[in-house]
Design a protein around this motif. Structure first.
Motif: not given
Ligand SMILES: CC(C)(COP(=O)(O)OP(=O)(O)OC[C@H]1O[C@@H](n2cnc3c(N)ncnc32)[C@H](O)[C@@H]1OP(=O)(O)O)[C@@H](O)C(=O)NCCC(=O)NCCS
Length: 234
Positions: A51-53, A162-165, A116-118, A94-99, A77-85, A42-44
């Protein structure tokens, strides 16, 4: 890859996608669940989709190696706030970030968040919007644009990690805590360990973890991850 015994502290893995080839993509899709295919599909933005893949594949591959189970038995799977586990191992955090061209994944036995941020030019108006008064002062005092950018990204990546942790992600909470003091620990963040990295001079990353040990960072390749998952499933 290492067994779970090797996860004696937080560890992070980084993939550089500049060597990613479109041919990898069809193979990669075969390793994600139908639900994730819909969510990622769904990501355009096509780069964001890759990156997500790759993030999914990294978690699957690393968890498979740590847990000693097959990748088909790793349910992300994801909890109610979207955090995967991982459903089969909720104690393995675990946690992940892409940029840009990077995907960063970290695992620990305590809650963990990464960002991670560019590097990019930061508009003054955005600084006002995104930062607390303290943070704004800290960033503006840096003077020239390069140092401002550096300070902004340090503050921002620590804040987001921090907010992701803690699992909330960024909602309307980003002004609730000031991360301006440079090296922490911030009053409200006692018990959390922050680690900063500069990657290829163009990216800034932070890890926030409940484990006091400094996380180790390892570079891996997307091809290596796919190989570790084995033959393409039917
Ligand atoms: C969680 C959040 C902080 C992500 O910020 P971001 O800078 O956009 O993205 P990052 O790359 O740093 O992190 C994304 C990852 O955080 C994780 N994440 C999502 N919700 C989270 C939460 N509540 N707590 C911790 N981690 C979370 C996911 O693994 C996500 O990656 P995935 O969806 O590919 O599995 C929040 O702002 C968010 O949910 N943004 C939505 C972004 C989005 O949907 N963009 C659409 C692009 S097509």
């Amino acid at each position: 890859m290492d067994s779970l015994m090797a996860l004696s502290g937080p560890r992070a893995w980084l993939v550089d996608l500049t060597s990613w080839q479109p041919a990898f993509e069809s193979r990669a899709w075969a390793f994600v669940t139908p639900a994730e295919r819909v969510r990622i599909g769904a990501c355009l933005d096509s780069s964001e989709r890759v990156r997500r893949l790759v993030g999914q594949l990294m978690v699957r591959s690393l968890a498979t190696a740590m847990l000693g189970i097959s990748w088909q038995n790793v349910s992300i799977v994801r909890d109610g706030l979207g955090k995967p586990y991982i459903r089969e191992a909720p104690w393995l955090y675990f946690n992940l970030s892409h940029s840009g061209s990077y995907v960063l994944v970290a695992f620990a036995r305590s809650p963990i968040g990464v960002d991670i941020e560019r590097r990019r030019p930061i508009a003054e108006g955005f600084l006002h919007y995104a930062l607390t008064a303290d943070e704004y002062g800290y960033v503006i005092q840096a003077g020239d644009p390069n140092h401002r950018e550096e300070r902004f990204l340090r503050v921002w990546t620590r804040k987001e990690s921090y907010f992701k942790a803690i699992g909330t992600g960024l909602t309307n909470n980003w002004r609730q805590i000031s991360f301006a003091s440079g090296h922490g620990p911030y009053q409200v963040c006692r018990g959390w360990r922050f680690t900063d990295w500069t990657i290829a001079s163009e990216y800034v990353a932070a890890v926030c973890c409940g484990d006091p040990k400094t996380p180790a960072l390892q570079h891996i390749t997307a091809l290596g991850i796919m190989r570790s998952l084995g033959p393409r499933p039917e």
